[in-house]
Write a protein that holds these residues in place. Structure first.
Motif, PDB file in Angstrom:
ATOM      1  N   TYR A 215      -7.459  64.497  85.137  1.00 39.26           N
ATOM      2  CA  TYR A 215      -7.762  63.620  84.011  1.00 39.26           C
ATOM      3  C   TYR A 215      -9.166  63.900  83.474  1.00 39.26           C
ATOM      4  CZ  TYR A 215      -7.000  59.522  81.135  1.00 39.26           C
ATOM      5  OH  TYR A 215      -6.790  58.690  80.070  1.00 39.26           O
TER       6      TYR A 215
ATOM      7  N   ARG B 281      -2.938  55.644  83.927  1.00 41.68           N
ATOM      8  CA  ARG B 281      -4.391  55.747  84.127  1.00 41.68           C
ATOM      9  C   ARG B 281      -5.006  54.364  84.375  1.00 41.68           C
ATOM     10  NH1 ARG B 281      -8.712  58.632  85.935  1.00 41.68           N
ATOM     11  NH2 ARG B 281     -10.556  58.025  84.786  1.00 41.68           N
TER      12      ARG B 281
ATOM     13  N   LYS C 287      -7.216  52.757  87.616  1.00 44.10           N
ATOM     14  CA  LYS C 287      -8.529  52.126  87.492  1.00 44.10           C
ATOM     15  C   LYS C 287      -8.490  50.610  87.717  1.00 44.10           C
ATOM     16  CE  LYS C 287     -11.401  55.397  86.372  1.00 44.10           C
ATOM     17  NZ  LYS C 287     -12.486  55.699  87.293  1.00 44.10           N
TER      18      LYS C 287
ATOM     19  N   ASN D 210      -3.319  63.050  77.053  1.00 46.86           N
ATOM     20  CA  ASN D 210      -2.176  62.147  76.884  1.00 46.86           C
ATOM     21  C   ASN D 210      -1.133  62.748  75.953  1.00 46.86           C
ATOM     22  OD1 ASN D 210      -2.424  59.314  78.223  1.00 46.86           O
ATOM     23  ND2 ASN D 210      -4.492  59.842  77.560  1.00 46.86           N
TER      24      ASN D 210
ATOM     25  N   LEU E 134      -2.974  62.498  86.710  1.00 46.38           N
ATOM     26  CA  LEU E 134      -4.242  61.865  87.087  1.00 46.38           C
ATOM     27  C   LEU E 134      -5.240  62.816  87.732  1.00 46.38           C
ATOM     28  CD1 LEU E 134      -2.802  58.535  88.480  1.00 46.38           C
ATOM     29  CD2 LEU E 134      -4.094  58.840  86.347  1.00 46.38           C
TER      30      LEU E 134
END
Length: 173
Positions: free
Chosen positions: A82, A136, A140, A93, A79
């Motif tokens: 990212y 991810r 979020k 990924n 993360l």
């Protein structure tokens, strides 16, 4: 090998400087740990895959190292760097999926990991294809990630016929 991986990932977290961002990603790091604890609890008598201890005295200690060191560190590394563009997100990924598949293949070939009940490296790769985007998503939108994870957990339990015994209490009367 498990100890070496734990030491290696701690060094990478330190060398890349992402340890400074741990508080930003703490919730997702613990989400990853919770996933591993849940797997070990639900499959305690029916492991689909199992780490064979090397330096650590048993499977449980090995899993604790994964739960509280390797997997949270993975989440932090994944993360903290990212990307923002769609192409770079897909590549990011894919790189992490390949890293996980590579280490798992190495552990399997070296006898440090065993598969059972129809699980194999290909199923692990499919799992990783869902796991990294969910990490991810958890960062979020945590509630959505938990919801999707419950359905995925039910799918894996159903797919591999994992026996889930729910004891019924004798309430007397």
């Amino acid at each position: 090998m498990h100890f070496a991986l734990a030491v290696f990932i701690v060094i990478v977290v330190w060398a890349r400087g992402v340890w400074r961002e741990w508080s930003t990603f703490h919730h997702t790091m613990m989400f990853f740990a919770l996933g591993n604890v849940t797997y070990n609890f639900i499959t305690a008598n029916y492991f689909l895959w199992k780490m064979k201890p090397d330096i650590f005295p048993n499977h449980s200690i090995t899993e604790l190292v994964y739960t509280f060191v390797i997997f949270p560190a993975t989440a932090l590394l994944f993360l903290a760097k990212y990307p923002v563009t769609p192409k770079k997100i897909v590549l990011h990924n894919l790189i992490w999926i390949a890293i996980y598949a590579g280490f798992e293949l190495l552990f399997f070939v070296c006898g440090r990991m065993v598969y059972q009940h129809g699980w194999n490296l290909w199923w692990s790769i499919i799992f990783d294809i869902t796991m990294f985007p969910i990490l991810r998503l958890h960062f979020k939108r945590p509630l959505m990630a938990y919801t999707i994870s419950v359905f995925l957990c039910i799918f894996w339990i159903w797919m591999f016929h994992v026996p889930v015994n729910v004891p019924i209490e004798n309430r007397g009367g």
